[in-house]
Motif scaffolding. Structure first.
Motif, PDB file in Angstrom:
ATOM      1  N   ILE A   7       0.831  -1.202   0.000  1.00  0.00           N
ATOM      2  CA  ILE A   7       0.000   0.000   0.000  1.00  0.00           C
ATOM      3  C   ILE A   7       0.865   1.251   0.000  1.00  0.00           C
ATOM      4  O   ILE A   7       0.518   2.254  -0.599  1.00  0.00           O
ATOM      5  CB  ILE A   7      -0.947  -0.001   1.212  1.00  0.00           C
ATOM      6  CG1 ILE A   7      -1.989  -1.106   1.020  1.00  0.00           C
ATOM      7  CG2 ILE A   7      -1.640   1.328   1.389  1.00  0.00           C
ATOM      8  CD1 ILE A   7      -3.014  -1.182   2.108  1.00  0.00           C
ATOM      9  N   ASN A  11       1.910   4.822  -7.090  1.00  0.00           N
ATOM     10  CA  ASN A  11       1.327   4.327  -8.330  1.00  0.00           C
ATOM     11  C   ASN A  11       2.364   4.264  -9.441  1.00  0.00           C
ATOM     12  O   ASN A  11       2.210   3.536 -10.405  1.00  0.00           O
ATOM     13  CB  ASN A  11       0.177   5.213  -8.770  1.00  0.00           C
ATOM     14  CG  ASN A  11      -1.020   5.053  -7.875  1.00  0.00           C
ATOM     15  OD1 ASN A  11      -1.074   4.122  -7.078  1.00  0.00           O
ATOM     16  ND2 ASN A  11      -1.960   5.948  -7.972  1.00  0.00           N
ATOM     17  N   ASP A  72      -4.287  10.365  -2.386  1.00  0.00           N
ATOM     18  CA  ASP A  72      -2.890   9.925  -2.524  1.00  0.00           C
ATOM     19  C   ASP A  72      -1.922  10.942  -1.927  1.00  0.00           C
ATOM     20  O   ASP A  72      -0.959  11.357  -2.563  1.00  0.00           O
ATOM     21  CB  ASP A  72      -2.558   9.680  -3.998  1.00  0.00           C
ATOM     22  CG  ASP A  72      -1.406   8.695  -4.161  1.00  0.00           C
ATOM     23  OD1 ASP A  72      -0.910   8.208  -3.130  1.00  0.00           O
ATOM     24  OD2 ASP A  72      -1.013   8.426  -5.302  1.00  0.00           O
ATOM     25  N   VAL A 420      -3.282  -0.503 -11.587  1.00  0.00           N
ATOM     26  CA  VAL A 420      -3.267   0.475 -10.499  1.00  0.00           C
ATOM     27  C   VAL A 420      -1.929   1.200 -10.373  1.00  0.00           C
ATOM     28  O   VAL A 420      -1.856   2.235  -9.704  1.00  0.00           O
ATOM     29  CB  VAL A 420      -3.627  -0.183  -9.150  1.00  0.00           C
ATOM     30  CG1 VAL A 420      -5.033  -0.739  -9.193  1.00  0.00           C
ATOM     31  CG2 VAL A 420      -2.627  -1.268  -8.760  1.00  0.00           C
ATOM     32  N   LYS A 456      -6.033   0.076  -3.921  1.00  0.00           N
ATOM     33  CA  LYS A 456      -5.562   1.007  -4.937  1.00  0.00           C
ATOM     34  C   LYS A 456      -6.595   1.177  -6.056  1.00  0.00           C
ATOM     35  O   LYS A 456      -6.707   2.251  -6.650  1.00  0.00           O
ATOM     36  CB  LYS A 456      -4.225   0.517  -5.505  1.00  0.00           C
ATOM     37  CG  LYS A 456      -3.063   0.677  -4.546  1.00  0.00           C
ATOM     38  CD  LYS A 456      -1.786   0.091  -5.126  1.00  0.00           C
ATOM     39  CE  LYS A 456      -0.617   0.266  -4.165  1.00  0.00           C
ATOM     40  NZ  LYS A 456      -0.217   1.666  -3.991  1.00  0.00           N
ATOM     41  N   ARG A 459      -9.016   3.765  -5.008  1.00  0.00           N
ATOM     42  CA  ARG A 459      -8.447   5.108  -5.159  1.00  0.00           C
ATOM     43  C   ARG A 459      -8.430   5.530  -6.624  1.00  0.00           C
ATOM     44  O   ARG A 459      -8.736   6.686  -6.950  1.00  0.00           O
ATOM     45  CB  ARG A 459      -7.027   5.144  -4.584  1.00  0.00           C
ATOM     46  CG  ARG A 459      -6.419   6.530  -4.644  1.00  0.00           C
ATOM     47  CD  ARG A 459      -5.176   6.641  -3.792  1.00  0.00           C
ATOM     48  NE  ARG A 459      -4.142   5.707  -4.188  1.00  0.00           N
ATOM     49  CZ  ARG A 459      -3.097   5.396  -3.442  1.00  0.00           C
ATOM     50  NH1 ARG A 459      -2.974   5.927  -2.238  1.00  0.00           N
ATOM     51  NH2 ARG A 459      -2.189   4.558  -3.865  1.00  0.00           N
TER      52      ARG A 459
END
Length: 467
Positions: A7, A11, A72, A420, A456, A459
């Motif tokens: 996590i 990205n 993020d 992701v 992810k 998000r």
């Protein structure tokens, strides 16, 4: 590797000299900041400390943390869509605050009437932004102090250096080449600090390094191995390039790999016959049933919107490549005009004119993928795995990209590690990058990695980063 490691990875490619604990420290700092801000707001607005258990208070804290995660904000070293972390922090806090007050608009609660939550929101905004500015400054100082010793300067080393420069790594990269190698050309040295060959290794091992990177397949002498051992025993990590990409950047570029590496490298526990594959299928079935119940109202609204927006069927099917290269038909909500492929099969562009008005939103939020739940029920797909490609493109990609067919050793998924971590792309170069993430997923599969992908994906959907 645990869920925290996955996590906390960004990205995009990670700066190699930033501790993985940084996002966790920021998260703990946010929790502490929220507590202090609420204490101050209670004293300021009510003249008293926090008393007892109030579910609205805990809901406020939880939603603030969720908003910061979805924006993020736990990676102060990078931008997203041109927004630095302080801007994303304010957006996340404001969005969470708007959602909180919308939920509480119908509730006659002291925290809302007396302005406790509003005061806390304002004070915490200052705290969260300042915390991230300090973290960004610390990250910058860490990267400026980075010192990397690279052994070898072939094509792989050049590509690796380009990746470092794309990250704005401001540290020092020193390169030694084997004695038998020809000195790299000037154009290759523009981004490399070439200092000599392996005869100078005894001199350079005495210095302090962030890491030593072995960039090519080098046969070291016994003396050189002993010198490298001295570096390792001083606590300085030594990476071969595939290990560096895998450990720090969570991908495995196929051009760095060889049959020998596959034969002896650990991992690959998602292969047929492993218990993990059967467990993954069981979890898929349970989650798909839950998703069908939860998402049915949304899917009915999407069907209505597609019908009102443009003529044609609601659903669209395409032939895709599945497990072991077996073709199957994948189902999606139609996001393009009915005659979108009258000129033949082609990759979709980022701003594809064939996409309808409703379809653009469906793609942005990845809602067009929801009918693939049916493919998961039928056992043709998994919820998480490499995205299936069209057979027409597969034929080209197999010829162009080494080990491309390995992505079909597992079931394709609705979402995946590449989706992701890698931005939208539709080219052979993008397929190279996506395969690097797919190979990492196949090699390092675990329930923690699937959970990280699920978080992810949420998000990505909330930030509108679908394609």
């Amino acid at each position: 590797m645990n869920l925290t490691s996955y996590i906390s990875s960004p990205n995009n490619t990670k700066l190699p000299n930033i501790p993985r604990t940084l996002p966790i420290m920021l998260f703990l700092g946010d929790i502490f900041g929220l507590y202090v801000c609420l204490l101050f707001a209670f004293w300021l607005r009510l003249g008293q400390p926090i008393n007892g258990f109030d579910p609205f208070l805990y809901c406020f804290v939880l939603l603030m943390l969720v908003g910061l995660y979805l924006a993020d904000t736990y990676h102060p070293e990078r931008q997203i869509a041109g927004l630095r972390t302080p801007a994303r922090t304010l957006i996340g806090i404001l969005a969470s605050g708007f959602f909180i007050f919308a939920l509480m608009a119908w509730v006659d609660h002291t925290l809302v009437k007396r302005g406790v939550l509003l005061s806390s929101l304002g004070i915490f905004s200052i705290w969260a932004v300042m915390l991230r500015l300090l973290a960004a400054r610390w990250v910058r100082s860490r990267t400026e102090q980075s010192r990397w010793l690279m052994l070898g300067a072939g094509d792989s080393a050049i590509k690796f250096t380009q990746n470092l420069l794309q990250l704005n790594l401001l540290g020092k990269l020193v390169v030694l080449t084997p004695e038998a190698d020809q000195k790299p050309t000037r154009s290759e040295l523009d981004n490399l600090n070439y200092v000599g060959n392996f005869n100078d290794l005894s001199k350079w091992i005495q210095e302090s390094w962030s890491a030593v990177i072995i960039a090519t397949n080098i046969q070291f002498s016994d003396t050189q191995v002993q010198q490298l051992m001295q570096i390792r025993l001083r606590g300085i990590p030594i990476y071969r390039l595939p290990d560096f990409y895998e450990t720090l950047w969570y991908k495995l570029p196929s051009y760095l790999l060889q049959d020998k590496w596959f034969a002896f490298s650990p991992g690959f526990h998602l292969m047929p016959g492993y218990f993990t594959m059967k467990l993954k299928r069981f979890v898929d079935l349970i989650l798909v049933i839950i998703l069908l119940v939860i998402l049915s109202p949304l899917m009915l609204l999407v069907i209505l919107a597609i019908k009102l927006d443009s003529p044609g069927p609601v659903f669209y099917s395409q032939l895709r490549t599945g497990l072991y290269g077996k073709p199957f038909r994948v189902y999606k909500f139609r996001s393009m005009h009915q005659d979108a492929e009258k000129r033949g099969v082609q990759w979709a562009d980022k701003h594809d004119p064939r996409v309808t008005r409703v379809g653009r939103w469906l793609r942005l939020l990845r809602i067009d993928e929801l009918p693939q739940i049916w493919n998961v029920l039928r056992g043709e797909m998994s919820l998480i795995g490499p995205r299936p490609e069209r057979p027409e493109f597969d034929a080209k990609l197999k010829d162009a990209i080494p080990y491309y067919e390995l992505r079909y050793l597992v079931k394709p998924g609705i979402t995946g590690w590449a989706q992701v971590l890698y931005p939208y792309g539709a080219s052979i170069e993008d397929a190279y990058e996506k395969l690097a993430y797919d190979l990492y997923y196949i090699k390092n599969y675990s329930i923690w990695l699937d959970l990280a992908i699920a978080f992810k994906t949420i998000r990505v959907v909330f930030l509108g980063k679908g394609r």
